[in-house]
Design a protein around this motif. Structure first.
Motif, mmCIF file in Angstrom:
data_model
loop_
_atom_site.group_PDB
_atom_site.id
_atom_site.type_symbol
_atom_site.label_atom_id
_atom_site.label_comp_id
_atom_site.label_asym_id
_atom_site.label_seq_id
_atom_site.Cartn_x
_atom_site.Cartn_y
_atom_site.Cartn_z
ATOM 1 N N GLY A 147 -19.820 5.302 -14.599
ATOM 2 C CA GLY A 147 -19.266 4.783 -13.443
ATOM 3 C C GLY A 147 -17.881 4.640 -13.642
ATOM 4 O O GLY A 147 -17.235 4.547 -14.624
ATOM 5 N N ARG A 148 -16.860 4.882 -12.421
ATOM 6 C CA ARG A 148 -15.476 4.635 -12.519
ATOM 7 C C ARG A 148 -14.936 3.705 -11.261
ATOM 8 O O ARG A 148 -15.824 3.765 -10.261
ATOM 9 N N PRO A 149 -14.062 3.039 -11.415
ATOM 10 C CA PRO A 149 -13.637 2.183 -10.535
ATOM 11 C C PRO A 149 -12.960 2.738 -9.413
ATOM 12 O O PRO A 149 -12.333 3.914 -9.389
ATOM 13 N N SER A 150 -13.458 2.130 -8.064
ATOM 14 C CA SER A 150 -12.961 2.973 -6.772
ATOM 15 C C SER A 150 -12.847 1.972 -5.755
ATOM 16 O O SER A 150 -13.114 0.864 -5.824
ATOM 17 N N VAL A 151 -12.049 2.485 -4.820
ATOM 18 C CA VAL A 151 -11.509 1.684 -3.483
ATOM 19 C C VAL A 151 -13.016 1.798 -2.695
ATOM 20 O O VAL A 151 -13.545 2.674 -2.119
ATOM 21 N N VAL A 152 -13.525 0.704 -2.445
ATOM 22 C CA VAL A 152 -14.650 0.373 -1.395
ATOM 23 C C VAL A 152 -14.344 -0.342 -0.070
ATOM 24 O O VAL A 152 -15.093 -0.246 0.873
ATOM 25 N N GLN A 153 -13.088 -0.846 0.104
ATOM 26 C CA GLN A 153 -12.541 -1.340 1.254
ATOM 27 C C GLN A 153 -11.029 -1.512 1.321
ATOM 28 O O GLN A 153 -10.605 -1.690 0.302
ATOM 29 N N VAL A 154 -10.366 -0.862 2.283
ATOM 30 C CA VAL A 154 -9.107 -1.309 2.621
ATOM 31 C C VAL A 154 -8.672 -2.271 3.742
ATOM 32 O O VAL A 154 -9.228 -2.043 4.750
ATOM 33 N N VAL A 155 -7.965 -3.171 3.418
ATOM 34 C CA VAL A 155 -7.738 -4.340 4.329
ATOM 35 C C VAL A 155 -6.662 -3.716 5.610
ATOM 36 O O VAL A 155 -5.662 -3.260 4.954
ATOM 37 N N LYS A 156 -7.231 -3.578 6.808
ATOM 38 C CA LYS A 156 -6.231 -3.094 7.924
ATOM 39 C C LYS A 156 -4.765 -3.962 7.863
ATOM 40 O O LYS A 156 -5.058 -5.057 8.187
ATOM 41 N N GLY A 157 -4.136 -3.408 7.732
ATOM 42 C CA GLY A 157 -2.616 -3.921 7.818
ATOM 43 C C GLY A 157 -2.169 -4.617 6.336
ATOM 44 O O GLY A 157 -0.912 -4.847 6.264
ATOM 45 N N GLY A 158 -3.072 -4.341 5.497
ATOM 46 C CA GLY A 158 -2.552 -4.773 4.177
ATOM 47 C C GLY A 158 -1.674 -3.857 3.639
ATOM 48 O O GLY A 158 -1.115 -2.747 3.922
ATOM 49 N N VAL A 165 -7.507 5.099 0.572
ATOM 50 C CA VAL A 165 -8.574 5.185 1.392
ATOM 51 C C VAL A 165 -9.915 4.917 0.487
ATOM 52 O O VAL A 165 -9.961 5.171 -0.631
ATOM 53 N N VAL A 166 -11.077 4.430 1.331
ATOM 54 C CA VAL A 166 -12.361 4.481 0.809
ATOM 55 C C VAL A 166 -12.732 5.563 -0.027
ATOM 56 O O VAL A 166 -12.876 6.747 0.596
ATOM 57 N N GLY A 167 -13.203 5.409 -1.310
ATOM 58 C CA GLY A 167 -13.846 6.622 -2.024
ATOM 59 C C GLY A 167 -12.693 6.940 -3.035
ATOM 60 O O GLY A 167 -12.998 7.787 -3.978
#
Length: 356
Positions: A147-158, A165-167
């Motif tokens: 497994g590798r660390p990944s983005v699962v959510q991006v806060v809108k306006g953050g 991007v997710v993924g």
């Protein structure tokens, strides 16, 4: 001769009693109570097809699969939506039915949660369940999965909005390679709010360099944030779960994993039997407890199932009442579930961990 005053008093008492009864009846049928009813839901065979005739699981072109027999059902519970109202009369009626349960509403739905929020959470749990079941099954079948660390959510306006991007899969932070979410969090945490953090991520199989200016955590101004949630992306062969969006939650994970394993290995895991079960599963194959075990057992019994797989922590509840003629097999992990089913496929009277 009757005393008119006594007749009048008796009549008044009867009228008051009748009115009281009517009021109480109205209260019982109209005034809502803070409870919800759990009922047996439908069962689905993970070795069968879904709407349109497509198999529930399809595999990549280079993945070797094998024919199998029998059934591996995942089970469900019918739960009313968060905005549904339950009367006292309905609660009492459900309470006396052995295969129904009445529980406090806040155990299922947080206060003020909308139907849309509940559906979104349930869908996210199902997505996580599908991914975990794939990884657990592939590992059980002998595949080496990392497994590798990944983005699962991006806060809108953050801070990361429009940059990550997710993924996206993290390759390095400030030039240092990272291999798990904790390393990413720790590396970002070395910065002060307002400082830029340099990231290299993999996006569509290509490296992308990103610089993000961190922002202070609203609750602790000394903590830097980039406005994302981090999870794990697993490699390995393609396994597609086609169950659809009409089922949610994490509790089908164990049965998903067993179905994938059965297709990836020679022979029939069930020996041609009808098997059902439940349990959330983690990528390492650990089976976690779930809710509604009694209702799921009842649903399985209607499908003429003979063996039911029960998470170990749910065993006491499962054994407390009618077993519907089911053989209740206790499972703590995927490996144990596989071993028990293999033993029962060879010998229906084989000794396996049991809830009874």
């Amino acid at each position: 001769m009757s005393d008119p005053s006594k007749l009048s008093a008796r009549y008044t008492t009867l009228v008051v009693a009748a009115i009281s009864l009517i009021v109480l009846t109205c209260v019982a049928f109209i005034v809502p109570v803070p409870y919800v009813e759990l009922r047996p839901g439908p069962v689905r065979d993970t070795l069968s097809t879904v709407k349109g005739g497509q198999p529930m699981f399809t595999f990549g072109a280079k993945v070797k699969t094998y024919p199998t027999t029998g059934s591996l059902y995942f089970t469900t519970v019918r739960v009313p939506p968060p905005d549904a109202k339950m009367s006292l009369a309905a609660a009492l009626t459900a309470y006396v039915q052995s295969d129904h349960a009445v529980i406090p509403k806040d155990l299922i739905y947080p206060e003020n949660e909308t139907a849309e929020q509940s559906d979104a959470e349930s869908a996210a749990q199902m997505t996580g369940s599908q991914d975990s079941s794939r990884v657990a099954a592939l590992r059980a079948a002998g595949y080496k999965i990392t497994g590798r660390p990944s983005v699962v959510q991006v806060v809108k306006g953050g801070a990361a909005f429009g940059k990550l991007v997710v993924g996206d899969v993290f390759l390095d932070v400030d030039g240092k390679k990272v291999s798990n979410p904790d390393q990413v969090v720790k590396a970002v945490g070395t910065h002060k709010p307002g400082e830029a953090v340099r990231l290299t991520v993999e996006r569509r199989k290509k490296p992308v360099n990103v610089s993000i200016v961190t922002r202070a955590d609203p609750k602790d101004k000394s903590v830097p944030r980039v406005g994302i949630s981090i999870g794990v992306t697993y490699d390995g062969p393609d396994v597609n779960n086609n169950v659809g969006t009409d089922v949610g939650g994490p509790s089908a994970g164990t049965m998903f994993a067993l179905a994938i394993y059965d297709k990836l290995t020679p022979g029939s895991l069930t020996g041609g039997k009808k098997v059902a079960g439940t349990g959330e599963i983690t990528p390492d194959g650990t089976v976690a407890p779930i809710g509604g075990i009694r209702q799921k057992m009842a649903g399985a019994a209607k499908a003429q199932v003979t063996i039911f797989l029960v998470p170990a922590a749910n065993c006491a509840e499962a054994a407390d009442g009618d077993d519907h003629g089911l053989k209740l097999v206790k499972i703590s992990n995927l490996k144990g579930a596989i071993s028990s089913l293999e033993a029962l496929a060879k010998n229906p009277d084989a000794k396996v961990p049991s809830c009874s």
